[in-house]
Design a protein around this motif. Structure first.
Motif, PDB file in Angstrom:
ATOM      1  N   SER A  40       0.837  -1.196   0.000  1.00 26.18           N
ATOM      2  CA  SER A  40       0.000   0.000   0.000  1.00 26.18           C
ATOM      3  C   SER A  40       0.870   1.243   0.000  1.00 26.18           C
ATOM      4  O   SER A  40       1.979   1.230   0.551  1.00 26.18           O
ATOM      5  CB  SER A  40      -0.912   0.020   1.238  1.00 26.18           C
ATOM      6  OG  SER A  40      -1.790  -1.090   1.253  1.00 26.18           O
ATOM      7  N   ALA A  55      -5.886   2.755  -4.022  1.00 27.37           N
ATOM      8  CA  ALA A  55      -6.864   1.703  -3.699  1.00 27.37           C
ATOM      9  C   ALA A  55      -6.120   0.398  -3.471  1.00 27.37           C
ATOM     10  O   ALA A  55      -6.213  -0.548  -4.250  1.00 27.37           O
ATOM     11  CB  ALA A  55      -7.885   1.571  -4.821  1.00 27.37           C
ATOM     12  N   PRO A  58      -6.877  -2.095   2.628  1.00 28.87           N
ATOM     13  CA  PRO A  58      -7.509  -1.299   3.686  1.00 28.87           C
ATOM     14  C   PRO A  58      -6.864  -1.442   5.056  1.00 28.87           C
ATOM     15  O   PRO A  58      -6.729  -0.458   5.785  1.00 28.87           O
ATOM     16  CB  PRO A  58      -8.956  -1.820   3.683  1.00 28.87           C
ATOM     17  CG  PRO A  58      -9.195  -2.262   2.284  1.00 28.87           C
ATOM     18  CD  PRO A  58      -7.875  -2.855   1.840  1.00 28.87           C
ATOM     19  N   GLY A  62      -5.602   2.092   6.722  1.00 27.76           N
ATOM     20  CA  GLY A  62      -6.275   2.622   7.900  1.00 27.76           C
ATOM     21  C   GLY A  62      -5.373   2.646   9.109  1.00 27.76           C
ATOM     22  O   GLY A  62      -5.409   3.589   9.915  1.00 27.76           O
ATOM     23  N   ALA A 283      -8.241   0.594  11.762  1.00 30.81           N
ATOM     24  CA  ALA A 283      -8.318   0.429  10.311  1.00 30.81           C
ATOM     25  C   ALA A 283      -9.639  -0.207   9.899  1.00 30.81           C
ATOM     26  O   ALA A 283     -10.262   0.203   8.909  1.00 30.81           O
ATOM     27  CB  ALA A 283      -7.147  -0.422   9.821  1.00 30.81           C
ATOM     28  N   TYR A 287     -12.584   1.642   7.750  1.00 31.84           N
ATOM     29  CA  TYR A 287     -13.034   1.028   6.497  1.00 31.84           C
ATOM     30  C   TYR A 287     -14.546   0.894   6.466  1.00 31.84           C
ATOM     31  O   TYR A 287     -15.197   1.215   5.453  1.00 31.84           O
ATOM     32  CB  TYR A 287     -12.374  -0.331   6.323  1.00 31.84           C
ATOM     33  CG  TYR A 287     -13.042  -1.184   5.267  1.00 31.84           C
ATOM     34  CD1 TYR A 287     -12.736  -1.009   3.921  1.00 31.84           C
ATOM     35  CD2 TYR A 287     -14.015  -2.119   5.601  1.00 31.84           C
ATOM     36  CE1 TYR A 287     -13.381  -1.752   2.947  1.00 31.84           C
ATOM     37  CE2 TYR A 287     -14.649  -2.866   4.637  1.00 31.84           C
ATOM     38  CZ  TYR A 287     -14.336  -2.687   3.314  1.00 31.84           C
ATOM     39  OH  TYR A 287     -14.983  -3.417   2.349  1.00 31.84           O
ATOM     40  N   ARG A 290     -16.084   4.201   5.916  1.00 34.20           N
ATOM     41  CA  ARG A 290     -15.746   4.737   4.594  1.00 34.20           C
ATOM     42  C   ARG A 290     -16.652   4.148   3.527  1.00 34.20           C
ATOM     43  O   ARG A 290     -16.986   4.828   2.535  1.00 34.20           O
ATOM     44  CB  ARG A 290     -14.271   4.429   4.281  1.00 34.20           C
ATOM     45  CG  ARG A 290     -13.813   4.898   2.899  1.00 34.20           C
ATOM     46  CD  ARG A 290     -13.907   6.409   2.756  1.00 34.20           C
ATOM     47  NE  ARG A 290     -13.518   6.849   1.427  1.00 34.20           N
ATOM     48  CZ  ARG A 290     -14.318   6.877   0.364  1.00 34.20           C
ATOM     49  NH1 ARG A 290     -15.588   6.466   0.479  1.00 34.20           N
ATOM     50  NH2 ARG A 290     -13.892   7.308  -0.800  1.00 34.20           N
ATOM     51  N   CYS A 291     -17.089   2.907   3.713  1.00 39.29           N
ATOM     52  CA  CYS A 291     -17.983   2.276   2.732  1.00 39.29           C
ATOM     53  C   CYS A 291     -19.337   2.969   2.659  1.00 39.29           C
ATOM     54  O   CYS A 291     -20.064   2.816   1.664  1.00 39.29           O
ATOM     55  CB  CYS A 291     -18.174   0.799   3.073  1.00 39.29           C
ATOM     56  SG  CYS A 291     -16.712  -0.218   2.815  1.00 39.29           S
ATOM     57  N   ALA A 299      -9.678  10.348   0.444  1.00 42.22           N
ATOM     58  CA  ALA A 299      -9.066   9.523   1.498  1.00 42.22           C
ATOM     59  C   ALA A 299      -8.117  10.410   2.282  1.00 42.22           C
ATOM     60  O   ALA A 299      -6.902  10.430   2.043  1.00 42.22           O
ATOM     61  CB  ALA A 299      -8.330   8.349   0.878  1.00 42.22           C
ATOM     62  N   HIS A 399     -13.339  -6.954   1.996  1.00 42.64           N
ATOM     63  CA  HIS A 399     -13.125  -6.024   3.098  1.00 42.64           C
ATOM     64  C   HIS A 399     -11.662  -5.659   3.324  1.00 42.64           C
ATOM     65  O   HIS A 399     -11.120  -4.847   2.585  1.00 42.64           O
ATOM     66  CB  HIS A 399     -13.780  -6.549   4.371  1.00 42.64           C
ATOM     67  CG  HIS A 399     -15.264  -6.632   4.306  1.00 42.64           C
ATOM     68  ND1 HIS A 399     -16.051  -5.675   3.704  1.00 42.64           N
ATOM     69  CD2 HIS A 399     -16.147  -7.580   4.750  1.00 42.64           C
ATOM     70  CE1 HIS A 399     -17.327  -6.005   3.791  1.00 42.64           C
ATOM     71  NE2 HIS A 399     -17.413  -7.159   4.418  1.00 42.64           N
ATOM     72  N   MET A 400     -10.988  -6.239   4.302  1.00 40.20           N
ATOM     73  CA  MET A 400      -9.714  -5.697   4.763  1.00 40.20           C
ATOM     74  C   MET A 400      -8.521  -6.065   3.891  1.00 40.20           C
ATOM     75  O   MET A 400      -7.403  -5.624   4.146  1.00 40.20           O
ATOM     76  CB  MET A 400      -9.439  -6.123   6.202  1.00 40.20           C
ATOM     77  CG  MET A 400     -10.433  -5.532   7.197  1.00 40.20           C
ATOM     78  SD  MET A 400     -10.614  -3.739   7.037  1.00 40.20           S
ATOM     79  CE  MET A 400      -9.078  -3.195   7.748  1.00 40.20           C
ATOM     80  N   ASN A 402      -7.135  -6.661  -0.289  1.00 41.84           N
ATOM     81  CA  ASN A 402      -7.455  -6.314  -1.674  1.00 41.84           C
ATOM     82  C   ASN A 402      -6.399  -6.891  -2.607  1.00 41.84           C
ATOM     83  O   ASN A 402      -6.112  -6.336  -3.653  1.00 41.84           O
ATOM     84  CB  ASN A 402      -7.500  -4.783  -1.820  1.00 41.84           C
ATOM     85  CG  ASN A 402      -8.144  -4.336  -3.105  1.00 41.84           C
ATOM     86  OD1 ASN A 402      -8.976  -5.028  -3.672  1.00 41.84           O
ATOM     87  ND2 ASN A 402      -7.737  -3.174  -3.590  1.00 41.84           N
TER      88      ASN A 402
END
Length: 511
Positions: A40, A55, A58, A62, A283, A287, A290-291, A299, A399-400, A402
């Protein structure tokens, strides 16, 4: 700034993060970073407030947003510096996630930071993959308290050599660390160009306006939810050390465009490694909220201002220093998302989906054999929870995380493994008006001896449904057809077949 200028400014910062990610991926040596994209990148202001992020992951992003202010305040920064850290209790998440932080100066003034975090499949743990069924933090690998990897442009070659010497493939490890250095250098150059274009005063003023805009959108989104206190309870399967059904509890208080998230009542920290530093818990909370915000929400730190959280010191979600945390970052963070969404589903059931698979299905394996050492780490997708507008997606990361999967061609080329089956797990999604997504089946045949570790969840309770929807099927781990625990370390020999069946997502609404 008018809205168009503000949008362009935000997009320029986002583009810096995207370019950093491209540099990191292209320069990395390991499949974990190059193929799975387990990294990230973000930009922070001079005080450590989040400005922009790509992106990416997460749980990485976070936690960095939560911890950077304290990290920045610890150091005396000069141009050309780069600080490295992975200590979960000093701004990290778990030890394989290594963070590099670089300041950006303009005209002698510090104006920003660029940061990247990458998951190293080997950070020096005795167990291949550096994701052991551990009892203490020290068992999980090398603990790096914040220190300068580069000071005023000079790389500490001796310390880097000692760091990579503890891994099974030092050449790959060194290449990945230097890829992280390159990503930060690219990001710092781009931010400096932005500051040079607008001027320092204008750049800082634009950041302030971006944060104010993010805060307005966040408050409006939270304010659309009915005010009240919403509670939810869920459980972790076990800690891998004999403690089962570990309770997690949350109370979410919504009022006046703000959210207070309280985890009082959650279990105390445990011996096993499902404990979370508070940054990881934060985090997951960030998240989930944020959704609910509009897609154009930047962000930035401003978007996080209306969200407060608390967790008693020493509980599972705010563990004390030295606690084992390898699975907390991946497994418990996933459950915290379920916990917060379960509470919010009581406030807005039409907007909140059923629980997704709730696990990353961590598989780590390898061998330290002379001449051919290897480390392999993988997280596996599963079923997404269904929502009011459609069924859950199948065989995806949720979710957490990606990340991508390791492509079969890469896996079989780089490691002594053969993929015997890889497909969807039919019938694993929860029933309902909208069905939950299907989990995966992945079966590997060993072509050489290996030590393997599984850190998985949702093997006892399936992901819950919403509004009368049924739960998804729990996952299963099998070795040569025999069931394995959710968290286990095993020795494998050529011909063994390790099969992982991931959970399906929960269903939404009565069928």
């Amino acid at each position: 700034m008018n809205p168009i200028e503000l949008s362009l400014f935000a997009s320029r910062l986002d583009a810096v993060c995207d370019e950093m990610g491209a540099v990191l991926r292209n320069a990395a040596f390991s499949t974990n970073i190059r193929d799975r994209l387990d990294y990230s990148c973000a930009v922070f202001d001079a005080a450590g407030g989040l400005c922009a992020q790509a992106a990416h992951i997460p749980v990485h992003l976070g936690s960095m947003a939560f911890a950077m202010t304290d990290l920045v305040a610890r150091e005396d920064w000069v141009p050309g510096d780069m600080v490295i850290v992975n200590d979960p209790f000093l701004g990290g998440t778990h030890l394989p996630d290594v963070t590099l932080i670089a300041p950006v100066f303009s005209g002698g003034e510090r104006v920003a930071f660029v940061v990247n975090r990458a998951h190293h499949a080997d950070i020096g743990a005795a167990s291949p993959g550096s994701m052991p069924v551990s009892r203490t933090l020290d068992e999980e690998g090398q603990v790096i308290a914040p220190r300068h990897l580069i000071r005023a442009g000079i790389l500490d070659e001796g310390w880097l050599a000692r760091l990579v010497a503890a891994t099974r493939r030092p050449g790959d490890a060194r290449g990945d660390f230097l890829a992280q250095v390159s990503a930060n250098r690219a990001g710092a150059q781009r931010v400096a160009e932005l500051v040079g274009r607008f001027g320092t005063a204008a750049f800082l003023a634009d950041l302030a306006e971006l944060n104010d805009y993010g805060e307005r959108l966040a408050r409006r989104a939270i304010g659309m939810l009915p005010a009240g206190v919403y509670r939810f309870t869920d459980w972790m399967d076990d800690d891998g050390q004999g403690t089962r059904d570990v309770r997690l509890q949350v109370a979410v208080r919504l009022a006046d465009g703000e959210a207070a998230v309280d985890f009082s009542g959650s279990a105390a920290q445990v011996v096993g490694n499902i404990n979370c530093p508070l940054a990881v818990t934060a985090a997951a909370v960030f998240y989930a909220f944020r959704c609910l915000m509009p897609a154009q929400t930047p962000a930035c730190a401003g978007a996080l201002r209306p969200i407060r959280l608390s967790a008693p010191s020493g509980c599972l979600l705010n563990a004390r220093s030295s606690a084992a945390v390898a699975a907390g970052n991946v497994e418990t963070s996933s459950r915290v998302v379920d916990l917060v969404l379960g509470a919010l589903a009581q406030a807005a059931p039409e907007r909140i989906p059923a629980a997704s698979q709730g696990t990353m299905n961590n598989l780590a394996m390898g061998n330290a054999a002379p001449g051919a050492p290897w480390d392999y780490y993988e997280t596996l997708g599963g079923g997404m929870g269904a929502g009011s507008t459609g069924g859950g997606w199948s065989g995806v990361q949720t979710h957490m995380t990606n990340t991508l999967n390791t492509p079969i061609e890469v896996l079989e080329t780089r490691f002594p493994l053969r993929v015997r089956r890889y497909g969807l797990r039919s019938g694993s999604g929860g029933a309902g008006r909208r069905r939950g997504g299907e989990g995966l089946v992945r079966e590997l045949e060993l072509l050489a001896p290996a030590h393997a570790t599984l850190l998985t969840e949702r093997r006892h309770r399936g992901p819950w449904g919403v509004g009368g929807g049924g739960p998804g099927q729990p996952g299963r781990n099998l070795l040569n057809g025999e069931s394995l625990p959710a968290k286990v370390a095993v020795e494998l020999v050529p011909g063994d077949r390790l099969r992982i069946e991931t959970p399906g997502g929960g269903g939404w609404g009565e069928a």
